[in-house]
Design an enzyme around this catalytic site. Structure first.
Site, short mmCIF file in Angstrom:
data_model
loop_
_atom_site.label_atom_id
_atom_site.label_comp_id
_atom_site.label_asym_id
_atom_site.label_seq_id
_atom_site.Cartn_x
_atom_site.Cartn_y
_atom_site.Cartn_z
N ASP A 12 3.68 8.71 9.17
CA ASP A 12 4.40 8.76 7.90
C ASP A 12 4.29 10.13 7.23
O ASP A 12 3.40 10.92 7.55
CB ASP A 12 3.83 7.71 6.94
CG ASP A 12 4.18 6.28 7.34
OD1 ASP A 12 4.72 6.08 8.44
OD2 ASP A 12 3.89 5.37 6.54
N TYR A 14 3.62 2.78 0.93
CA TYR A 14 2.45 1.92 0.66
C TYR A 14 2.60 0.52 1.28
O TYR A 14 1.77 -0.35 1.04
CB TYR A 14 2.21 1.78 -0.86
CG TYR A 14 2.24 3.08 -1.61
CD1 TYR A 14 1.17 3.97 -1.54
CD2 TYR A 14 3.36 3.44 -2.37
CE1 TYR A 14 1.21 5.18 -2.22
CE2 TYR A 14 3.40 4.64 -3.05
CZ TYR A 14 2.33 5.51 -2.98
OH TYR A 14 2.37 6.71 -3.65
N HIS A 58 -0.57 9.21 9.87
CA HIS A 58 0.14 10.14 8.99
C HIS A 58 0.27 11.53 9.60
O HIS A 58 -0.64 12.00 10.28
CB HIS A 58 -0.55 10.20 7.62
CG HIS A 58 -0.39 8.94 6.84
ND1 HIS A 58 -1.17 7.82 7.08
CD2 HIS A 58 0.48 8.59 5.84
CE1 HIS A 58 -0.80 6.84 6.26
NE2 HIS A 58 0.19 7.29 5.50
#
Length: 229
Positions: free
Chosen positions: A49, A140, A192
């Site tokens: 992400d 989230y 990430h």
């Protein structure tokens, strides 16, 4: 012995030598590409992400070197600012998804605001050369019926995750490797683009998957599960 005897013997010897050479070449090829030669008994999805960023080139290089493909859930604002990195993601064999434009808490926004976050990212990724995303990950992991409905309007399948690497929370490289070790066939792990410990973990993640007969696959827009590329 007639003159034909030595010629036949010579031809047989040449044939044997050629076969040995081909076998040796095949052996070398197999050893040169272990990731491709390994059998896949199942597929998992690696996801990253918050890209693209200045860290993206190193991440893509590590994934390529270890024979891994992944889904990159890009933020629209970063896709617009780093179009060359979006193109690099695609060129490296990665898939590009939608992770909203500014990474807000979507469930706290109006429907119009949610629409803008998703639609602007679709446009930014496409304009940068990443194609039109088919997958959407809400920031989230926060979602509701309105978020799902807006995503569906743009032909997007919402994707959360099965395993959280906790790299966003300062997880060590060892902990990230252990998290990947919990993946089973069809599952998805959250990682990430910007996490240094995740970058360091990639070679060991690749080794761990290979040891368990798992390969890095795509995410099916139909089922939301990891499948063969």
């Amino acid at each position: 012995m007639s003159a034909a005897g030595p010629r036949r013997t010579g031809r047989r010897l040449a044939t044997v030598l050629a076969a040995l050479a081909l076998a040796a070449a095949g052996t070398l090829t197999a050893h040169a590409t272990p990731a491709q030669a390994a059998a896949c008994n199942g597929y998992v999805a690696l996801t990253f992400d918050d890209g693209p960023s200045g860290n993206t080139p190193a991440l893509l290089n590590a994934l390529r070197q270890n024979g891994l493909r992944a889904t990159m859930f890009n933020e629209g604002r970063y896709a617009a600012a780093n179009p060359a990195q979006v193109r690099a993601q695609v060129a490296a064999g990665m898939w590009v998804g939608n992770h909203s434009y500014t990474h807000p808490h979507l469930t706290q926004l109006t429907q119009a605001q949610i629409d803008a976050e998703i639609s602007r990212t679709q446009q930014a990724v496409a304009a940068a050369g990443g194609g039109t995303p088919k997958l959407f990950r809400p920031p989230y992991g926060e979602t509701n019926a309105t978020v799902r409905a807006v995503a569906a309007r743009y032909g997007l399948t919402q994707i959360i995750w099965d395993v959280d690497s906790q790299d966003w929370n300062g997880a060590s490289t060892d902990a990230i490797v252990q998290a990947a070790g919990r993946l089973t066939n069809g599952q998805i792990i959250l990682m990430h683009d910007w996490a240094a410990n995740t970058l360091a973990a990639i070679p060991r993640i690749a080794q761990g998957l290979a040891a368990r007969g798992l390969c890095a696959g795509a995410i099916s827009p139909q089922t939301g599960r990891a499948v063969a590329p």
